[in-house]
Design a protein around this motif. Structure first.
Motif, PDB file in Angstrom:
ATOM      1  N   HIS A 118       0.842  -1.205   0.000  1.00 58.27           N
ATOM      2  CA  HIS A 118       0.000   0.000   0.000  1.00 58.27           C
ATOM      3  C   HIS A 118       0.869   1.245   0.000  1.00 58.27           C
ATOM      4  CE1 HIS A 118      -3.390   2.701   0.867  1.00 58.27           C
ATOM      5  NE2 HIS A 118      -2.467   3.390   1.522  1.00 58.27           N
ATOM      6  N   HIS A 125       0.024   5.677  -0.663  1.00 53.58           N
ATOM      7  CA  HIS A 125      -1.063   6.629  -0.815  1.00 53.58           C
ATOM      8  C   HIS A 125      -1.354   6.903  -2.292  1.00 53.58           C
ATOM      9  CE1 HIS A 125      -3.194  10.570   0.003  1.00 53.58           C
ATOM     10  NE2 HIS A 125      -3.726   9.764   0.908  1.00 53.58           N
ATOM     11  N   GLY A 159      -2.403   3.114  -3.930  1.00 54.73           N
ATOM     12  CA  GLY A 159      -3.485   2.387  -3.298  1.00 54.73           C
ATOM     13  C   GLY A 159      -3.011   1.047  -2.762  1.00 54.73           C
ATOM     14  N   THR A 160      -3.953   0.184  -2.403  1.00 54.26           N
ATOM     15  CA  THR A 160      -3.634  -1.146  -1.877  1.00 54.26           C
ATOM     16  C   THR A 160      -3.711  -2.161  -3.009  1.00 54.26           C
ATOM     17  OG1 THR A 160      -4.621  -0.510   0.247  1.00 54.26           O
ATOM     18  CG2 THR A 160      -4.165  -2.845  -0.100  1.00 54.26           C
ATOM     19  N   ILE A 212      -7.259   1.513 -10.356  1.00 58.73           N
ATOM     20  CA  ILE A 212      -7.330   1.324  -8.900  1.00 58.73           C
ATOM     21  C   ILE A 212      -7.812   2.616  -8.246  1.00 58.73           C
ATOM     22  CG2 ILE A 212      -5.570  -0.459  -8.795  1.00 58.73           C
ATOM     23  CD1 ILE A 212      -3.598   1.745  -7.945  1.00 58.73           C
ATOM     24  N   CYS A 222      -9.201   2.942  -4.537  1.00 55.12           N
ATOM     25  CA  CYS A 222      -8.409   2.902  -3.298  1.00 55.12           C
ATOM     26  C   CYS A 222      -7.205   3.835  -3.353  1.00 55.12           C
ATOM     27  CB  CYS A 222      -7.958   1.468  -3.009  1.00 55.12           C
ATOM     28  SG  CYS A 222      -6.881   0.780  -4.286  1.00 55.12           S
ATOM     29  N   ARG A 223      -7.006   4.503  -4.465  1.00 58.99           N
ATOM     30  CA  ARG A 223      -5.876   5.431  -4.584  1.00 58.99           C
ATOM     31  C   ARG A 223      -6.140   6.664  -3.727  1.00 58.99           C
ATOM     32  NH1 ARG A 223      -5.869   6.176 -10.003  1.00 58.99           N
ATOM     33  NH2 ARG A 223      -4.018   4.949 -10.501  1.00 58.99           N
ATOM     34  N   ASP A 224      -5.064   7.259  -3.215  1.00 52.44           N
ATOM     35  CA  ASP A 224      -5.136   8.497  -2.437  1.00 52.44           C
ATOM     36  C   ASP A 224      -5.932   8.332  -1.143  1.00 52.44           C
ATOM     37  OD1 ASP A 224      -3.719   9.791  -4.474  1.00 52.44           O
ATOM     38  OD2 ASP A 224      -5.558  10.220  -5.572  1.00 52.44           O
ATOM     39  N   ARG A 225      -5.844   7.164  -0.543  1.00 50.49           N
ATOM     40  CA  ARG A 225      -6.536   6.911   0.720  1.00 50.49           C
ATOM     41  C   ARG A 225      -5.592   6.249   1.709  1.00 50.49           C
ATOM     42  NH1 ARG A 225     -12.601   4.587  -0.668  1.00 50.49           N
ATOM     43  NH2 ARG A 225     -13.302   6.345  -1.955  1.00 50.49           N
TER      44      ARG A 225
END
Length: 312
Positions: free
Chosen positions: A6, A8, A11-12, A38, A41-44
């Motif tokens: 992962h 940021h 993403g994962t 992706i 889940c990107r930028d989280r």
């Protein structure tokens, strides 16, 4: 060997799976998804409970798993938004190129149909049953019919590609629409307040019921929620600056309960309404019916005081 990483920006991601290896059911049960993008889940921040639960389920099923690589470093909202705008620009360029290709294919399919029609006997001559030309005539008709179908399909594909390209071209503008920005600021502010309440929330005890959290419990929660709060506050500062710039340049209005009063008139979505009540976050306006409608201050496009209405 499977690996879960992962960051940021990326993403994962889980790598090393193969079709039919038995991992699909485990990943689906833990709400993972497959796809080229992706973006979800990107930028989280990483969802630790999902990652650890998935890793445990995979290992229990006999999969060999590399040590987890979880980078908890976050990028600033400025970097995140710049990345989104750049990716959207690339997407628009790709869709524009695709629309051009589809339009070229449509033109070619139509020209092919015209060529097939030109090979038909002139004047709509009927098929001569039993004549040596019957087979050739029927094949020519079928060919013209099929090329017409392909031309229609190609035209529809070109229209859809052009529609998607046009929609994508306005995505960033829509994201930075003044009303959308104002609503986003409200949502982020609410998320911050909700998270802050969780830090100091009472603790439930089965025997005594709810009781105040201890300082130690609050400190532990504060440490756990710190990355999330830092990210939310950075987002809030970014979007508040965007809105301030929009107000300064005239792209957005900056009305509030300090500038609007009962009896004034406000313009919303191109129509003027009389103000029936001023609220903290919204304005109630009169309608042609027995009820009032509520609009946010960000939706107000123009404003006239009761005195200005009387003079007019």
């Amino acid at each position: 060997m499977l690996s879960i990483t992962h960051t940021h920006e990326a993403g994962t991601i889980i790598e090393g799976t193969a079709k039919g290896d038995g991992s699909a059911a485990i990943l689906k049960a833990n709400r993972w998804r497959w796809g080229r993008s992706i973006g979800a889940c990107r930028d989280r921040l990483p969802q630790h409970h999902v990652i650890t639960r998935t890793a445990a389920a995979l290992e229990a099923a006999g999969f060999e798993l590399a040590p987890l690589e979880i980078d908890r470093t976050t990028r600033s909202t400025v970097e995140v938004e710049a990345g989104k705008i750049a990716r959207q620009a690339d997407r628009v360029a790709a869709l524009d190129a695709k629309a051009d290709r589809k339009a070229t294919n449509s033109d070619a399919a139509w020209n092919k149909h015209l060529s097939d029609v030109a090979r038909l006997p002139e004047g709509g001559e009927p098929i001569k049953i039993g004549h040596h030309s019957e087979g050739r005539h029927r094949r020519a008709i079928d060919k013209a019919h099929n090329s017409m179908r392909r031309s229609i399909d190609a035209h529809h594909d070109a229209e859809e590609a052009a529609r998607r390209a046009e929609a994508a071209a306005h995505t960033t503008d829509a994201r930075y629409n003044p009303v959308t920005v104002a609503n986003r600021i409200e949502k982020i502010g609410a998320d911050i307040r909700r998270t802050e309440r969780r830090i100091i929330a009472d603790v439930y005890d089965r025997e005594t019921g709810y009781r105040p959290a201890t300082d130690e419990q609050k400190a532990k929660r504060a440490a756990a929620y710190a990355p999330q709060l830092d990210e939310l506050r950075d987002q809030l500062a970014y979007w508040e600056q965007v809105r301030a710039d929009q107000i300064a340049t005239g792209r957005a209005t900056g009305y509030s309960r300090d500038t609007i009063a009962k009896g004034d008139a406000v313009k919303v979505r191109g129509y003027w309404h009389k103000v029936a009540r001023v609220n903290a976050k919204t304005v109630s306006v009169e309608t042609a019916y027995s009820w009032t409608d509520r609009v946010t201050y960000a939706e107000i496009q123009d404003h006239r005081t009761a005195e200005q209405i009387t003079k007019n």
